[in-house]
Design an enzyme around this catalytic site. Structure first.
Site, short mmCIF file in Angstrom:
data_model
loop_
_atom_site.label_atom_id
_atom_site.label_comp_id
_atom_site.label_asym_id
_atom_site.label_seq_id
_atom_site.Cartn_x
_atom_site.Cartn_y
_atom_site.Cartn_z
N CYS A 13 0.82 -1.22 0.00
CA CYS A 13 0.00 0.00 0.00
C CYS A 13 0.85 1.26 0.00
CB CYS A 13 -0.90 0.00 1.23
SG CYS A 13 -2.24 1.20 1.15
N ASP A 132 -6.01 -3.33 11.16
CA ASP A 132 -4.91 -2.38 11.32
C ASP A 132 -4.78 -2.03 12.79
OD1 ASP A 132 -4.05 0.64 9.38
OD2 ASP A 132 -2.85 -0.69 10.64
O1 LIG Z 1 -0.85 4.71 4.24
C1 LIG Z 1 -1.27 5.82 4.61
O2 LIG Z 1 -0.61 6.86 4.52
C2 LIG Z 1 -2.65 5.94 5.16
C3 LIG Z 1 -3.14 7.20 5.51
C4 LIG Z 1 -4.43 7.31 6.01
C5 LIG Z 1 -5.25 6.18 6.14
C6 LIG Z 1 -4.77 4.92 5.79
C7 LIG Z 1 -3.46 4.80 5.31
N1 LIG Z 1 -2.95 3.56 4.98
C8 LIG Z 1 -3.80 2.41 5.16
C9 LIG Z 1 -3.19 1.12 4.81
O3 LIG Z 1 -3.86 0.25 4.26
C10 LIG Z 1 -1.80 0.81 5.33
O4 LIG Z 1 -1.23 -0.14 4.47
C11 LIG Z 1 -1.97 0.24 6.73
O5 LIG Z 1 -2.39 1.27 7.57
C12 LIG Z 1 -0.67 -0.38 7.23
O6 LIG Z 1 0.34 0.60 7.24
P1 LIG Z 1 1.77 0.20 7.88
O7 LIG Z 1 1.53 -0.07 9.34
O8 LIG Z 1 2.62 1.40 7.64
O9 LIG Z 1 2.26 -1.03 7.16
#
Ligand SMILES: O=C(O)c1ccccc1NCC(=O)[C@H](O)[C@H](O)COP(=O)(O)O
Length: 218
Positions: A13, A132
């Site tokens: 993502c 999440d």
């Molecule tokens: O990725 C972002 O910047 C974000 C911003 C606002 C809402 C959701 C967002 N991402 C959502 C996702 O699906 C991410 O992949 C998920 O939160 C996991 O992130 P990470 O812990 O950094 O792998």
């Protein structure tokens, strides 16, 4: 119940660059997530999302991530990115998620006391529930939640997310045995800038986890 043949799907993502999309596909991603939420440092416009999505080969899904988008904004997303699976990552009600009549991913922000079984029952049309961590703001926080909070018997496919990286994703898959995993910051050099080596190592680790689980079943 997982079969010994289950292949954990992988969503990467927060991509913003063509080279990262190509590297994610090369590494073995099954889906790429494009953040359409304007306040995210990984935000891409719908026009950029169309350009990035056009690079995908068959059978690699594009996911369009929204946070509390208005009905008009959502209509524009579904018109301009019709192939996208929409991921609701804000405070959207079940009715709002279901109103546009298409399968969707619904994020759940995991914390003690959160009733994931009931949450999933409220979203019978969700193609999956993305688990999440509960962070300030809405997501992309790079934080692992307590995987023991995930009960057995959730009625929708689960996407394990939150602080995953090549070093911990095997443990996460072994603990939760999800349909899929999702990663953003754990494969980045900087917000929105992915690292091809980390993406490759992440996907290799997921394959390793699947192999261990298959061996345990057979
Ligand atoms: O990725 C972002 O910047 C974000 C911003 C606002 C809402 C959701 C967002 N991402 C959502 C996702 O699906 C991410 O992949 C998920 O939160 C996991 O992130 P990470 O812990 O950094 O792998």
């Amino acid at each position: 119940m997982r079969s010994d043949l289950h292949r954990t799907r992988i969503k990467i993502c927060g991509l913003t660059r063509e080279a990262d999309v190509d590297a994610a596909v090369e590494a073995g991603a099954d889906a790429i997530g494009l953040v359409l939420y304007p306040l995210s440092p990984r935000h891409v416009s719908l026009e950029r999302a169309q350009v990035l999505a056009r690079r995908l080969p068959p059978f690699v899904q594009v996911v369009g991530l929204v946070v509390n988008a208005s009905a008009a904004e959502l209509r524009t997303v579904t018109e301009q990115l019709p192939q996208a699976l929409i991921q609701f990552h804000g405070d959207e009600s079940p009715q709002a998620c279901q109103a546009f009549g298409r399968p969707y991913l619904r994020a759940a922000r995991m914390r003690p006391g959160f009733d994931l079984l009931d949450f999933a029952h409220q979203h019978p049309d969700a193609q999956g529930i993305l688990l999440d961590a509960h962070v300030e703001g809405y997501g992309g926080g790079g934080k692992v939640f307590d995987w023991s909070l995930v009960p057995a018997g959730v009625s929708r496919p689960l996407v394990l997310s939150g602080g995953l990286n090549p070093a911990n994703v095997i443990d996460g898959v072994m603990a939760v045995r999800p349909w899929a995993v999702d990663v953003s910051s754990g494969v980045e050099q900087a917000k929105g800038i992915k690292d091809a080596g980390l993406m490759r190592r992440f996907c290799e680790a997921v394959r390793e986890a699947d192999g261990r689980l298959a061996d345990a079943i057979t």
